[in-house]
Design a protein around this motif. Structure first.
Motif, mmCIF file in Angstrom:
data_model
loop_
_atom_site.group_PDB
_atom_site.id
_atom_site.type_symbol
_atom_site.label_atom_id
_atom_site.label_comp_id
_atom_site.label_asym_id
_atom_site.label_seq_id
_atom_site.Cartn_x
_atom_site.Cartn_y
_atom_site.Cartn_z
ATOM 1 N N ILE A 166 0.827 -1.207 0.000
ATOM 2 C CA ILE A 166 0.000 0.000 0.000
ATOM 3 C C ILE A 166 0.862 1.257 0.000
ATOM 4 O O ILE A 166 0.720 2.122 -0.859
ATOM 5 C CB ILE A 166 -0.930 0.015 1.231
ATOM 6 N N GLY A 167 1.778 1.381 0.967
ATOM 7 C CA GLY A 167 2.684 2.515 1.029
ATOM 8 C C GLY A 167 1.964 3.844 0.976
ATOM 9 O O GLY A 167 0.940 4.056 1.634
ATOM 10 N N LEU A 168 2.493 4.752 0.170
ATOM 11 C CA LEU A 168 1.835 6.025 -0.111
ATOM 12 C C LEU A 168 0.982 5.943 -1.368
ATOM 13 O O LEU A 168 -0.042 6.611 -1.478
ATOM 14 C CB LEU A 168 2.882 7.131 -0.299
ATOM 15 N N ALA A 169 1.394 5.098 -2.309
ATOM 16 C CA ALA A 169 0.756 5.069 -3.621
ATOM 17 C C ALA A 169 -0.719 4.688 -3.549
ATOM 18 O O ALA A 169 -1.543 5.231 -4.289
ATOM 19 C CB ALA A 169 1.506 4.111 -4.541
ATOM 20 N N LYS A 170 -1.076 3.749 -2.670
ATOM 21 C CA LYS A 170 -2.456 3.264 -2.623
ATOM 22 C C LYS A 170 -3.148 3.581 -1.306
ATOM 23 O O LYS A 170 -4.239 3.070 -1.041
ATOM 24 C CB LYS A 170 -2.490 1.748 -2.862
ATOM 25 N N ARG A 171 -2.546 4.438 -0.499
ATOM 26 C CA ARG A 171 -3.085 4.693 0.844
ATOM 27 C C ARG A 171 -4.521 5.228 0.784
ATOM 28 O O ARG A 171 -5.409 4.731 1.494
ATOM 29 C CB ARG A 171 -2.188 5.677 1.583
ATOM 30 N N GLU A 172 -4.766 6.235 -0.028
ATOM 31 C CA GLU A 172 -6.095 6.830 -0.065
ATOM 32 C C GLU A 172 -7.132 5.836 -0.561
ATOM 33 O O GLU A 172 -8.245 5.765 -0.032
ATOM 34 C CB GLU A 172 -6.084 8.089 -0.937
ATOM 35 N N ALA A 173 -6.785 5.056 -1.575
ATOM 36 C CA ALA A 173 -7.713 4.047 -2.083
ATOM 37 C C ALA A 173 -7.965 2.967 -1.033
ATOM 38 O O ALA A 173 -9.100 2.511 -0.853
ATOM 39 C CB ALA A 173 -7.169 3.430 -3.361
ATOM 40 N N PHE A 174 -6.910 2.559 -0.341
ATOM 41 C CA PHE A 174 -7.040 1.535 0.703
ATOM 42 C C PHE A 174 -7.979 2.016 1.808
ATOM 43 O O PHE A 174 -8.864 1.276 2.259
ATOM 44 C CB PHE A 174 -5.651 1.236 1.268
ATOM 45 N N LEU A 175 -7.818 3.262 2.232
ATOM 46 C CA LEU A 175 -8.670 3.801 3.291
ATOM 47 C C LEU A 175 -10.110 3.959 2.827
ATOM 48 O O LEU A 175 -11.049 3.746 3.600
ATOM 49 C CB LEU A 175 -8.126 5.156 3.755
ATOM 50 N N ALA A 176 -10.295 4.316 1.557
ATOM 51 C CA ALA A 176 -11.641 4.547 1.045
ATOM 52 C C ALA A 176 -12.401 3.253 0.777
ATOM 53 O O ALA A 176 -13.627 3.198 0.939
ATOM 54 C CB ALA A 176 -11.567 5.375 -0.241
ATOM 55 N N LEU A 177 -11.711 2.197 0.370
ATOM 56 C CA LEU A 177 -12.382 0.997 -0.119
ATOM 57 C C LEU A 177 -12.359 -0.177 0.848
ATOM 58 O O LEU A 177 -13.088 -1.149 0.652
ATOM 59 C CB LEU A 177 -11.760 0.566 -1.450
ATOM 60 N N SER A 178 -11.540 -0.139 1.876
ATOM 61 C CA SER A 178 -11.432 -1.275 2.803
ATOM 62 C C SER A 178 -12.594 -1.306 3.783
ATOM 63 O O SER A 178 -13.234 -0.286 4.051
ATOM 64 C CB SER A 178 -10.117 -1.203 3.582
ATOM 65 N N ASP A 179 -12.828 -2.476 4.325
ATOM 66 C CA ASP A 179 -13.816 -2.638 5.397
ATOM 67 C C ASP A 179 -13.412 -1.733 6.561
ATOM 68 O O ASP A 179 -12.274 -1.805 7.036
ATOM 69 C CB ASP A 179 -13.818 -4.107 5.844
ATOM 70 N N PRO A 180 -14.289 -0.867 7.047
ATOM 71 C CA PRO A 180 -13.932 0.022 8.164
ATOM 72 C C PRO A 180 -13.419 -0.720 9.391
ATOM 73 O O PRO A 180 -12.568 -0.211 10.118
ATOM 74 C CB PRO A 180 -15.249 0.745 8.466
ATOM 75 N N GLY A 181 -13.909 -1.935 9.594
ATOM 76 C CA GLY A 181 -13.424 -2.724 10.724
ATOM 77 C C GLY A 181 -11.958 -3.090 10.584
ATOM 78 O O GLY A 181 -11.223 -3.148 11.580
ATOM 79 N N GLN A 182 -11.528 -3.342 9.342
ATOM 80 C CA GLN A 182 -10.119 -3.643 9.099
ATOM 81 C C GLN A 182 -9.247 -2.431 9.421
ATOM 82 O O GLN A 182 -8.202 -2.553 10.073
ATOM 83 C CB GLN A 182 -9.917 -4.049 7.634
ATOM 84 N N ILE A 183 -9.668 -1.257 8.972
ATOM 85 C CA ILE A 183 -8.902 -0.035 9.247
ATOM 86 C C ILE A 183 -8.866 0.248 10.737
ATOM 87 O O ILE A 183 -7.816 0.608 11.293
ATOM 88 C CB ILE A 183 -9.512 1.162 8.491
ATOM 89 N N GLN A 184 -9.995 0.061 11.415
ATOM 90 C CA GLN A 184 -10.050 0.290 12.858
ATOM 91 C C GLN A 184 -9.097 -0.640 13.597
ATOM 92 O O GLN A 184 -8.388 -0.231 14.523
ATOM 93 C CB GLN A 184 -11.483 0.087 13.371
ATOM 94 N N ALA A 185 -9.072 -1.919 13.185
ATOM 95 C CA ALA A 185 -8.183 -2.883 13.838
ATOM 96 C C ALA A 185 -6.716 -2.525 13.619
ATOM 97 O O ALA A 185 -5.891 -2.591 14.543
ATOM 98 C CB ALA A 185 -8.467 -4.289 13.316
ATOM 99 N N LEU A 186 -6.371 -2.123 12.388
ATOM 100 C CA LEU A 186 -4.990 -1.739 12.094
ATOM 101 C C LEU A 186 -4.568 -0.517 12.912
ATOM 102 O O LEU A 186 -3.447 -0.460 13.434
ATOM 103 C CB LEU A 186 -4.829 -1.454 10.605
#
Length: 445
Positions: free
Chosen positions: A406-426
């Protein structure tokens, strides 16, 4: 950088010219000029560096050989690059335990060679395997053609030595395949891109070295004929150690502008299949394979020598560099879809009318979709194109990155498209393991 002046056992670089190479990796991302770059040579240097980062309020960005493709090792504002290229340590192979221990600085080519010297095999083989460092492959969970059969880097890690926010190096795991004293915490660091702590060494699982290879060049008259093959092969019990492909657009580029050996490539589209099972070169094995392939195998070529095998792989290995040289501002995405949905993906890609070419790891659904005109595309339009591509992969049960991270290149897409629970856990893990946010700030989450 006065606060780095007395850092023990380390080289400190502050000159702008010396820092310039750290602004990029192999992605399209360009970072901010770091405060400094530090090459630590001992645990004492790392401990003091962590203390200073917390006291002075700067971040630490890990870097190996700089071959990453997602901007994970490029510096953000007010950071110090921690360059592990001179990190000490020896390679040690234990044939009895089928494992190998190595520092993060070890070149992956040397890791693989050390295993092979004992008749053993470390399978992960990203395209940069001859130039990348082991630590970077661990931090990004690198893949490569062999992942089709052998899986990603994380499948081959027994233990990890990691620098944590207390400034100490801790070991997670043991030198054995069986360890069940709680969750496998070392796996948190594999593919984490350094956001929880920095990998400084690891012990890797090995397997026996393949002694036999059947390498097939498979041109097809109709591009669509390739798309069902990975699922058909696996369903029939034929698991290739690699199944690579070139779509018609990539082949057209190679034939028109590539090296001489690439200009002779046959077919509308093309696949490279390799098997490394014992007996894979036998008449019985190949006959069964031909029966399964049926009319698709009409133009099939089988490498008759190691030289021919290496020649086939040389063309595949140079494809990424060739496209980048021809289209220096291109953007390459490494999405994944399940094998069973490859045909649906390419139908969806056609509907999106994205100006792209594709090649890569068809056998495991990891597709390198290249937007060659990205540099001439208006930024907002390019972002829409990428988000459409990512959504297509996700809607088919896939993901927006198979091996680059993910790094910087896909960070915004990762945050926008991932399950919110996954982001919260990370983010919860990040807060526990790195409460002051000093490790690779601004990346992934």
């Amino acid at each position: 950088m006065d606060f780095l002046r007395n850092l023990p056992d380390a080289a400190v670089l502050t000159d702008r010219e010396a820092l310039e190479p750290y602004l990029r990796d192999e992605s399209h991302v360009r970072g901010s000029l770091p405060l400094a770059a530090v090459r630590p040579r001992s645990a004492a240097a790392l401990k003091e560096l962590v203390r200073l980062a917390k006291a002075e309020g700067f971040g630490l960005v890990p870097r190996g050989a700089g071959t990453g493709k997602a901007g994970g090792c490029v510096p953000t504002a007010r950071t110090v690059v921690v360059d592990f290229s001179t990190w000490p340590g020896d390679l040690h192979v234990s044939p009895q335990d089928l494992c190998l221990s190595a520092p993060a600085s070890a070149p992956l080519r040397e890791v693989k060679a050390a295993a092979e010297a004992h008749g053993l095999f470390y399978p992960p083989d990203p395209n940069s395997w001859e130039s990348c460092a082991l630590g970077g492959t661990l931090a990004t969970n690198a893949g490569g053609p062999n992942a089709c059969k052998y899986g990603m880097t994380r499948h081959w890690v027994l233990s990890v030595d990691a620098l944590l926010e207390d400034g100490e190096i801790h070991t997670f795991g043991i030198h054995s395949v069986k360890a069940n004293a709680g969750p496998a915490l070392g796996q948190l660091f594999i593919g984490s891109e350094g956001i929880f702590g920095f990998i400084v060494g690891a012990t890797l699982r090995l397997t026996t070295l393949p002694r036999e290879f059947a390498t097939l060049l498979l041109p097809v008259k109709r591009w669509e004929d390739l798309l069902d093959l990975p699922g058909r092969l696996c369903g029939a019990g034929y698991l290739p150690s690699a199944f690579e492909f070139f779509d018609p657009a990539v082949l057209a580029e190679l034939r028109a502008h590539g090296p001489e050996e690439a200009r002779r490539l046959p077919g509308e589209a093309l696949a490279i299949l390799e098997f490394d099972d014992r007996g894979c070169t036998s008449e019985a094995f190949l006959s069964g394979l031909m029966d399964l392939l049926g009319p698709v195998a009409e133009g099939l070529e089988i490498a008759s020598s190691e030289r021919q095998r290496q020649g086939i792989w040389a063309v595949r290995r140079m494809t990424s560099a060739f496209l980048k040289e021809r289209h220096p501002k291109k953007v390459s995405e490494d999405i994944v879809v399940p094998r069973s949905r490859l045909r649906e993906f390419f139908a969806g890609l056609e509907r999106l009318d994205l100006p792209s070419v594709s090649y890569g790891h068809l056998g495991d659904g990891n597709l390198h979709v290249n937007l060659l005109a990205a540099g001439e595309t208006e930024p907002a339009q390019l972002e829409r194109q990428l988000m459409d591509l990512f959504r297509l992969a996700l809607d088919l049960g896939g993901t927006l990155s198979g091996e680059h991270g993910i790094g910087l290149a896909k960070r915004e897409a990762f945050l926008a498209l991932s399950d919110p629970g996954q982001i919260q856990a990370l983010r919860a893990l990040k807060q526990v393991l790195d409460p002051q946010g000093i490790f690779n700030p601004g990346k992934v989450i």
